[in-house]
Design an enzyme around this catalytic site. Structure first.
Site, PDB file in Angstrom:
ATOM      1  N   LYS A 180       0.815  -1.214   0.000  1.00  0.00           N
ATOM      2  CA  LYS A 180       0.000   0.000   0.000  1.00  0.00           C
ATOM      3  C   LYS A 180       0.852   1.270   0.000  1.00  0.00           C
ATOM      4  O   LYS A 180       0.579   2.220  -0.729  1.00  0.00           O
ATOM      5  CB  LYS A 180      -0.943  -0.008   1.203  1.00  0.00           C
TER       6      LYS A 180
ATOM      7  N   ARG B 223      12.225   0.402   7.611  1.00  0.00           N
ATOM      8  CA  ARG B 223      12.912  -0.054   8.817  1.00  0.00           C
ATOM      9  C   ARG B 223      14.404   0.189   8.641  1.00  0.00           C
ATOM     10  O   ARG B 223      14.963  -0.050   7.573  1.00  0.00           O
ATOM     11  CB  ARG B 223      12.638  -1.545   9.094  1.00  0.00           C
TER      12      ARG B 223
ATOM     13  N   ASP C  30      14.137   8.319   7.477  1.00  0.00           N
ATOM     14  CA  ASP C  30      13.220   8.480   8.606  1.00  0.00           C
ATOM     15  C   ASP C  30      13.442   7.377   9.624  1.00  0.00           C
ATOM     16  O   ASP C  30      12.940   7.450  10.737  1.00  0.00           O
ATOM     17  CB  ASP C  30      11.772   8.452   8.119  1.00  0.00           C
TER      18      ASP C  30
ATOM     19  N   GLU D 260      18.027   3.753  16.088  1.00  0.00           N
ATOM     20  CA  GLU D 260      16.932   4.617  16.522  1.00  0.00           C
ATOM     21  C   GLU D 260      16.297   4.231  17.842  1.00  0.00           C
ATOM     22  O   GLU D 260      15.634   5.050  18.473  1.00  0.00           O
ATOM     23  CB  GLU D 260      15.854   4.674  15.440  1.00  0.00           C
TER      24      GLU D 260
ATOM     25  N   HIS E  60      11.558   9.040  12.674  1.00  0.00           N
ATOM     26  CA  HIS E  60      10.508   8.037  12.482  1.00  0.00           C
ATOM     27  C   HIS E  60       9.129   8.692  12.571  1.00  0.00           C
ATOM     28  O   HIS E  60       8.241   8.225  13.288  1.00  0.00           O
ATOM     29  CB  HIS E  60      10.626   6.922  13.534  1.00  0.00           C
TER      30      HIS E  60
END
Length: 332
Positions: free
Chosen positions: A155, A233, A257, A262, A294
């Site tokens: 998607k 990811r 991002d 992280e 993120h």
């Protein structure tokens, strides 16, 4: 059902508090701390816990949660790589996620990173604020008539394909499963995508096959001056190899991002700290790299969708009618 929300930020509380009034059989409590083995004890007396991308759902944590009476794991995100699904199945725990909350939201952020890093918007903003109106060092490339390579056409990847088509780009893609709705996309093998793309955007899940798919070998196959974006990811990219590629001028720009380090940084304010051995600090030292925290999911529309789906997941569990598309199991 009592649900304990871990790592709950103000925007989480605002979104879920708007929706919870529609679910009289659900009760929510929020915790600022994320789920770790030392915070499991707070879940005693709760039937369900709700976590996010960096919550620790390892075997030892799941065993402790089950010992506290927790039966249901709610993920207010699409990814589930942080969950030991084998352990969850063995413990008889149900894991429900939000598979698609607002794909356009994430895809728009991916293109924002691509454009902002390409045109050095982060550098230009700082320069103009300091009354420096020189444009030296800010030269970008035009995406029009260039080739966009989309890795993963679920998607979010499909939304990114449509955005790139709107920019007048040729769109090629790599995915094990071809999306029949993307009749304008040319599916190619990974080597072809790496070789021909001017923009590469990652939109695939993290698993054993995709771990460090962007590495020294794959970077060497890319065009010189390529733009690389990752909103999926962090571990899809071998960060050490990425840094080496940046230093060797392989990339025109990079927009991230997500990144491998992280878990200790994302959603936390560490502005007063000195980061030790920080991958993020090294990435931010490069003038052609933009890193965000993120936040690709963070729009009002996405938060509404996440809160609604998460609460519907909990209700479906109570009703004994779990939504199959939202459930993840060890074999799925």
């Amino acid at each position: 059902m009592k649900i304990l929300f871990y790592d709950a930020k103000e925007y989480d509380k605002e979104a879920f508090n708007k929706q919870i009034k529609n679910y009289s059989d659900l009760e929510i409590e929020y915790m600022e701390s994320d789920l770790r083995i030392n915070t499991v004890r707070y879940a005693k007396g709760f039937q369900a816990v709700c976590g996010f991308v960096n919550s620790d759902f390892s075997r030892i944590v799941l065993e402790a949660l089950r010992g506290n009476g927790v039966e249901l794991i709610l993920l207010r995100c699409a990814g589930f790589n942080n969950v030991d699904l084998k352990a969850a199945d063995e413990l008889g725990m149900t894991v429900l996620r939000v598979p698609g909350y607002s794909p356009e939201t994430v895809a728009e952020h991916a293109m924002t990173l691509a454009m902002a890093s390409n045109r050095h918007i982060h550098k230009a903003y700082i320069k103009v604020r300091e009354n420096n109106f020189s444009v030296v060092g800010l030269t970008g490339i035009s995406f029009y008539n260039k080739t966009a390579g989309i890795v993963g056409t679920g998607k979010i990847g499909a939304a990114m394909c449509r955005i790139c088509k709107g920019f007048g780009m040729r769109v090629i893609a790599y995915d094990i499963y071809q999306n029949p709705d993307l009749d304008f996309v040319e599916y190619v093998d990974m080597d072809t995508l790496l070789r021909e793309s001017d923009l590469i955007s990652l939109h695939c899940p993290l698993n054993d096959e995709s771990y460090h798919m962007i590495n020294k070998e794959s970077i060497s196959k890319m065009k010189d001056g390529v733009v690389l974006v990752n909103t999926s990811r962090g571990a899809l990219i071998d960060t050490e190899d990425l840094i080496k590629g940046i230093r060797e001028y392989k990339f025109h720009s990079v927009g991230l991002d997500v990144y491998e380090e992280e878990s200790e940084n994302v959603y936390e304010n560490r502005s007063t700290e000195i980061l030790q051995h920080s991958v993020v600090s090294r990435l931010l030292s490069f003038p052609n790299v933009i890193v965000t925290s993120h936040q690709a999911f963070l729009t009002y529309e996405a938060l509404e969708s996440i809160s609604t789906t998460t609460l519907e997941n909990a209700k479906s569990f109570i009703d004994g009618n779990v939504m199959e598309n939202n459930q993840v199991t060890y074999n799925k």
